[in-house]
Design a protein around this motif. Structure first.
Motif, mmCIF file in Angstrom:
data_model
loop_
_atom_site.group_PDB
_atom_site.id
_atom_site.type_symbol
_atom_site.label_atom_id
_atom_site.label_comp_id
_atom_site.label_asym_id
_atom_site.label_seq_id
_atom_site.Cartn_x
_atom_site.Cartn_y
_atom_site.Cartn_z
ATOM 1 N N TYR A 1 18.359 5.028 -6.548
ATOM 2 C CA TYR A 1 17.527 4.014 -7.211
ATOM 3 C C TYR A 1 18.358 2.883 -7.833
ATOM 4 O O TYR A 1 18.092 1.705 -7.563
ATOM 5 C CB TYR A 1 16.673 4.662 -8.308
ATOM 6 N N ARG B 1 10.717 2.406 -8.934
ATOM 7 C CA ARG B 1 10.065 3.677 -9.254
ATOM 8 C C ARG B 1 8.541 3.516 -9.303
ATOM 9 O O ARG B 1 7.810 4.391 -8.843
ATOM 10 C CB ARG B 1 10.586 4.229 -10.571
ATOM 11 N N ARG B 2 8.058 2.401 -9.858
ATOM 12 C CA ARG B 2 6.605 2.175 -9.943
ATOM 13 C C ARG B 2 5.968 1.994 -8.569
ATOM 14 O O ARG B 2 4.836 2.389 -8.348
ATOM 15 C CB ARG B 2 6.303 0.927 -10.780
ATOM 16 N N HIS B 3 6.681 1.364 -7.640
ATOM 17 C CA HIS B 3 6.126 1.026 -6.329
ATOM 18 C C HIS B 3 6.585 1.961 -5.214
ATOM 19 O O HIS B 3 6.371 1.664 -4.034
ATOM 20 C CB HIS B 3 6.489 -0.418 -5.969
ATOM 21 N N ILE B 4 7.170 3.103 -5.550
ATOM 22 C CA ILE B 4 7.779 3.962 -4.540
ATOM 23 C C ILE B 4 6.786 4.426 -3.484
ATOM 24 O O ILE B 4 7.151 4.599 -2.322
ATOM 25 C CB ILE B 4 8.508 5.165 -5.199
ATOM 26 N N LYS B 5 5.520 4.595 -3.840
ATOM 27 C CA LYS B 5 4.539 5.068 -2.861
ATOM 28 C C LYS B 5 4.290 4.050 -1.756
ATOM 29 O O LYS B 5 3.863 4.404 -0.660
ATOM 30 C CB LYS B 5 3.220 5.412 -3.547
ATOM 31 N N LYS B 6 4.546 2.755 -2.023
ATOM 32 C CA LYS B 6 4.321 1.695 -1.035
ATOM 33 C C LYS B 6 5.600 1.310 -0.287
ATOM 34 O O LYS B 6 5.552 0.512 0.636
ATOM 35 C CB LYS B 6 3.791 0.437 -1.726
ATOM 36 N N HIS C 1 11.283 4.870 2.180
ATOM 37 C CA HIS C 1 12.388 5.595 1.547
ATOM 38 C C HIS C 1 12.510 6.971 2.188
ATOM 39 O O HIS C 1 11.660 7.380 2.963
ATOM 40 C CB HIS C 1 12.155 5.735 0.044
ATOM 41 N N LYS D 1 13.193 11.125 1.197
ATOM 42 C CA LYS D 1 13.139 12.034 0.062
ATOM 43 C C LYS D 1 13.495 13.431 0.543
ATOM 44 O O LYS D 1 12.883 13.956 1.470
ATOM 45 C CB LYS D 1 11.740 12.020 -0.545
ATOM 46 N N ARG E 1 13.818 16.417 -4.613
ATOM 47 C CA ARG E 1 13.509 15.387 -5.611
ATOM 48 C C ARG E 1 14.395 14.153 -5.487
ATOM 49 O O ARG E 1 14.216 13.194 -6.218
ATOM 50 C CB ARG E 1 13.681 15.964 -7.018
ATOM 51 N N VAL F 1 15.565 10.843 -4.048
ATOM 52 C CA VAL F 1 15.065 9.696 -3.285
ATOM 53 C C VAL F 1 16.243 8.810 -2.933
ATOM 54 O O VAL F 1 17.058 8.473 -3.793
ATOM 55 C CB VAL F 1 14.018 8.901 -4.108
#
Length: 83
Positions: free
Chosen positions: A7, A22-27, A30, A32, A35, A37
């Motif tokens: 990160y 971290r806030r936008h990781i779902k979009k 990346h 994984k 745990r 990333v």
């Protein structure tokens, strides 16, 4: 072997805050493992392309030539009318 960035390293490479990643990781693309990333160079290029913006080419807002209200003249002052 491809380079894997954490990160903080990816945030520095993209010039964004780590919290934004971290806030936008779902979009974001990346990898994984458990745990952990990580981001590859291809992931960073995809993120950059995903949020790249080009300005739109808009037509001129004002027509070429004099302003349509340019011929209007101000009214005479009220003080001149009283005398």
């Amino acid at each position: 072997m491809t380079r894997r960035l954490t990160y903080p390293e990816a945030a520095a490479e993209l010039r964004v805050e780590e919290s934004w990643l971290r806030r936008h990781i779902k979009k974001l693309p990346h990898s994984k493992k458990g745990r952990v990333v990580t981001f590859s160079d291809a992931d960073l290029e995809a993120i950059d392309a995903q949020f790249h913006h080009e300005p739109e080419q808009t037509p001129r807002l004002r027509p070429v030539g004099p302003h349509p209200l340019a011929e209007l003249k101000p009214l005479p002052s009220r003080r001149a009318a009283r005398t």
